[in-house]
Design a protein around this motif. Structure first.
Motif, PDB file in Angstrom:
ATOM      1  N   ARG A 143       0.698  -1.258  -0.064  1.00  0.00           N
ATOM      2  CA  ARG A 143      -0.004   0.000  -0.133  1.00  0.00           C
ATOM      3  C   ARG A 143       0.969   1.292  -0.038  1.00  0.00           C
ATOM      4  O   ARG A 143       0.604   2.271  -0.674  1.00  0.00           O
ATOM      5  CB  ARG A 143      -0.858  -0.090   1.215  1.00  0.00           C
ATOM      6  N   PHE A 144       1.904   1.231   0.607  1.00  0.00           N
ATOM      7  CA  PHE A 144       3.016   2.609   0.780  1.00  0.00           C
ATOM      8  C   PHE A 144       3.515   2.449  -0.479  1.00  0.00           C
ATOM      9  O   PHE A 144       3.420   3.581  -1.351  1.00  0.00           O
ATOM     10  CB  PHE A 144       3.833   2.179   1.792  1.00  0.00           C
ATOM     11  N   TRP A 145       4.017   1.365  -1.266  1.00  0.00           N
ATOM     12  CA  TRP A 145       4.535   1.278  -2.341  1.00  0.00           C
ATOM     13  C   TRP A 145       3.448   2.130  -3.536  1.00  0.00           C
ATOM     14  O   TRP A 145       4.135   2.836  -4.267  1.00  0.00           O
ATOM     15  CB  TRP A 145       5.086   0.139  -2.671  1.00  0.00           C
ATOM     16  N   HIS A 146       2.247   1.435  -3.472  1.00  0.00           N
ATOM     17  CA  HIS A 146       1.398   2.004  -4.579  1.00  0.00           C
ATOM     18  C   HIS A 146       1.279   3.489  -4.277  1.00  0.00           C
ATOM     19  O   HIS A 146       1.044   4.137  -5.589  1.00  0.00           O
ATOM     20  CB  HIS A 146       0.010   1.280  -4.321  1.00  0.00           C
ATOM     21  N   TRP A 147       0.894   3.792  -3.251  1.00  0.00           N
ATOM     22  CA  TRP A 147       0.288   5.330  -3.121  1.00  0.00           C
ATOM     23  C   TRP A 147       1.469   6.240  -3.293  1.00  0.00           C
ATOM     24  O   TRP A 147       1.401   7.255  -3.745  1.00  0.00           O
ATOM     25  CB  TRP A 147      -0.247   5.655  -1.828  1.00  0.00           C
ATOM     26  N   SER A 148       2.727   5.739  -2.875  1.00  0.00           N
ATOM     27  CA  SER A 148       3.953   6.383  -2.993  1.00  0.00           C
ATOM     28  C   SER A 148       4.337   6.591  -4.669  1.00  0.00           C
ATOM     29  O   SER A 148       4.680   7.675  -5.298  1.00  0.00           O
ATOM     30  CB  SER A 148       5.034   6.018  -2.590  1.00  0.00           C
ATOM     31  N   GLN A 149       4.321   5.509  -5.077  1.00  0.00           N
ATOM     32  CA  GLN A 149       4.416   5.443  -6.827  1.00  0.00           C
ATOM     33  C   GLN A 149       3.561   6.348  -7.556  1.00  0.00           C
ATOM     34  O   GLN A 149       3.802   7.019  -8.287  1.00  0.00           O
ATOM     35  CB  GLN A 149       4.267   4.122  -7.106  1.00  0.00           C
ATOM     36  N   ALA A 150       2.139   6.178  -6.999  1.00  0.00           N
ATOM     37  CA  ALA A 150       1.140   6.883  -7.628  1.00  0.00           C
ATOM     38  C   ALA A 150       1.427   8.457  -7.652  1.00  0.00           C
ATOM     39  O   ALA A 150       1.464   9.352  -8.604  1.00  0.00           O
ATOM     40  CB  ALA A 150      -0.343   6.730  -7.161  1.00  0.00           C
ATOM     41  N   ALA A 151       1.885   8.814  -6.341  1.00  0.00           N
ATOM     42  CA  ALA A 151       2.179  10.434  -6.172  1.00  0.00           C
ATOM     43  C   ALA A 151       3.309  10.841  -6.887  1.00  0.00           C
ATOM     44  O   ALA A 151       3.345  11.904  -7.463  1.00  0.00           O
ATOM     45  CB  ALA A 151       2.356  10.654  -4.439  1.00  0.00           C
ATOM     46  N   LEU A 152       4.384   9.947  -7.144  1.00  0.00           N
ATOM     47  CA  LEU A 152       5.590  10.450  -7.573  1.00  0.00           C
ATOM     48  C   LEU A 152       5.177  10.380  -9.210  1.00  0.00           C
ATOM     49  O   LEU A 152       5.708  11.394 -10.118  1.00  0.00           O
ATOM     50  CB  LEU A 152       6.640   9.582  -7.447  1.00  0.00           C
ATOM     51  N   ILE A 153       4.451   9.478  -9.700  1.00  0.00           N
ATOM     52  CA  ILE A 153       3.998   9.449 -11.266  1.00  0.00           C
ATOM     53  C   ILE A 153       3.393  10.457 -11.456  1.00  0.00           C
ATOM     54  O   ILE A 153       3.529  11.259 -12.649  1.00  0.00           O
ATOM     55  CB  ILE A 153       3.522   8.013 -11.585  1.00  0.00           C
ATOM     56  N   ILE A 154       2.126  10.851 -10.757  1.00  0.00           N
ATOM     57  CA  ILE A 154       1.313  12.093 -11.137  1.00  0.00           C
ATOM     58  C   ILE A 154       2.312  13.416 -11.140  1.00  0.00           C
ATOM     59  O   ILE A 154       2.080  14.210 -12.126  1.00  0.00           O
ATOM     60  CB  ILE A 154       0.238  12.177 -10.044  1.00  0.00           C
ATOM     61  N   SER A 155       3.210  13.578 -10.297  1.00  0.00           N
ATOM     62  CA  SER A 155       4.006  14.621 -10.046  1.00  0.00           C
ATOM     63  C   SER A 155       4.957  14.847 -11.032  1.00  0.00           C
ATOM     64  O   SER A 155       5.064  15.646 -11.756  1.00  0.00           O
ATOM     65  CB  SER A 155       4.869  14.420  -8.609  1.00  0.00           C
ATOM     66  N   LEU A 156       5.652  13.493 -11.771  1.00  0.00           N
ATOM     67  CA  LEU A 156       6.367  13.518 -12.843  1.00  0.00           C
ATOM     68  C   LEU A 156       5.857  14.037 -14.165  1.00  0.00           C
ATOM     69  O   LEU A 156       6.117  14.637 -14.909  1.00  0.00           O
ATOM     70  CB  LEU A 156       6.808  12.014 -12.911  1.00  0.00           C
TER      71      LEU A 156
ATOM     72  N   VAL B   5      14.453  15.343  -9.572  1.00  0.00           N
ATOM     73  CA  VAL B   5      14.440  14.945  -8.147  1.00  0.00           C
ATOM     74  C   VAL B   5      13.365  13.794  -8.006  1.00  0.00           C
ATOM     75  O   VAL B   5      13.751  12.781  -7.271  1.00  0.00           O
ATOM     76  CB  VAL B   5      13.966  15.991  -7.129  1.00  0.00           C
ATOM     77  N   LEU B   6      12.207  13.920  -8.523  1.00  0.00           N
ATOM     78  CA  LEU B   6      11.131  13.027  -8.307  1.00  0.00           C
ATOM     79  C   LEU B   6      11.395  11.648  -9.552  1.00  0.00           C
ATOM     80  O   LEU B   6      11.085  10.624  -8.765  1.00  0.00           O
ATOM     81  CB  LEU B   6       9.752  13.688  -9.234  1.00  0.00           C
ATOM     82  N   ALA B   7      12.354  11.866 -10.379  1.00  0.00           N
ATOM     83  CA  ALA B   7      12.476  10.809 -11.222  1.00  0.00           C
ATOM     84  C   ALA B   7      13.512   9.869 -10.309  1.00  0.00           C
ATOM     85  O   ALA B   7      13.375   8.734 -10.270  1.00  0.00           O
ATOM     86  CB  ALA B   7      13.207  11.126 -12.403  1.00  0.00           C
ATOM     87  N   TRP B   8      14.676  10.441  -9.769  1.00  0.00           N
ATOM     88  CA  TRP B   8      15.407   9.851  -9.061  1.00  0.00           C
ATOM     89  C   TRP B   8      14.760   9.136  -7.793  1.00  0.00           C
ATOM     90  O   TRP B   8      15.099   7.993  -7.396  1.00  0.00           O
ATOM     91  CB  TRP B   8      16.642  10.532  -8.761  1.00  0.00           C
ATOM     92  N   SER B   9      13.817  10.097  -7.383  1.00  0.00           N
ATOM     93  CA  SER B   9      12.924   9.098  -6.195  1.00  0.00           C
ATOM     94  C   SER B   9      12.070   7.950  -6.450  1.00  0.00           C
ATOM     95  O   SER B   9      12.070   6.824  -5.671  1.00  0.00           O
ATOM     96  CB  SER B   9      12.075  10.400  -5.647  1.00  0.00           C
ATOM     97  N   LEU B  10      11.755   8.112  -7.679  1.00  0.00           N
ATOM     98  CA  LEU B  10      10.903   6.812  -8.305  1.00  0.00           C
ATOM     99  C   LEU B  10      11.863   5.725  -8.457  1.00  0.00           C
ATOM    100  O   LEU B  10      11.659   4.526  -8.185  1.00  0.00           O
ATOM    101  CB  LEU B  10      10.150   7.384  -9.678  1.00  0.00           C
TER     102      LEU B  10
END
Length: 199
Positions: free
Chosen positions: A13-26, A51-56
């Motif tokens: 769940r953490f991975w899903h929502w973190s990934q969603a936030a990063l992808i939308i921000s990207l 920064v978002l790309a490296w975070s993802l």
């Protein structure tokens, strides 16, 4: 009658929502870098996008490690079983209140169409985004590395944007299909609590 099954672990769940936030921000910052609109300013959008790309990348590396050490990678093995039933359900079964042909379990969390969609993201869209993105990031080194003989910035930009549009289509379809549960919020609730209600 419905039963509750604990399907999604805390990390998923953490991975899903973190990934969603990063992808939308990207997507938001990336389309500004591409010149689609002005929101943050070009330089700020480029800095944030990097920064978002490296975070993802970091999140994906950790997620890959987690999936392989827990055996959860098996959830993504594609199958053609029940694909036809899923297609019929999504095309017209949703609109006729037909029963869902797939119930998630801890051992089978994703229906056959989800598995195929995730496979396409993993083997086509993701690599296209990352390779062209890294080419962008290291553009200043192309000449020193001899890449300028083989790469063209307009082509890299076009392929990166094309992959971004494919990711955007996936995100829109993914969000829409989350409403295909027995209630419009059932699948979203499951990805928050971990508990999936099944018929």
């Amino acid at each position: 009658m419905s039963n509750k099954v604990y399907v999604f672990k805390v990390f998923e769940r953490f991975w899903h929502w973190s990934q969603a936030a990063l992808i939308i921000s990207l997507l938001v910052t990336g389309f500004e870098v591409h010149g689609s609109y002005k929101l943050f300013g070009f330089q700020n959008a480029v800095a944030a996008h990097t920064v978002l790309a490296w975070s993802l990348v970091g999140l994906w590396l950790f997620a890959i490690f987690w999936h392989f050490t827990t055996g959860e990678w098996k959830q993504y093995i594609p199958t053609l079983q029940k694909v036809d039933a899923m297609v019929k359900f999504y095309l017209y079964g949703i609109f006729t209140d037909a029963p869902h042909p797939f119930n998630a379990t801890p051992l089978k969390k994703h229906n056959p169409l989800q598995r195929l969609a995730y496979l396409f993201i993993l083997v086509a869209v993701g690599p296209m985004l990352w390779i062209t993105g890294w080419c962008y990031i290291f553009y200043d080194n192309w000449t020193a590395w001899g890449w300028d003989q083989y790469l063209s910035l307009p082509w890299v930009a076009t392929l990166h944007a094309l992959a971004a549009y494919m990711m955007l289509i996936f995100v829109i379809a993914h969000v829409y299909l989350t409403t295909a549960g027995h209630t419009p919020m059932a699948h979203i609730k499951a990805m928050i609590t971990g508990w999936e209600e099944t018929d």
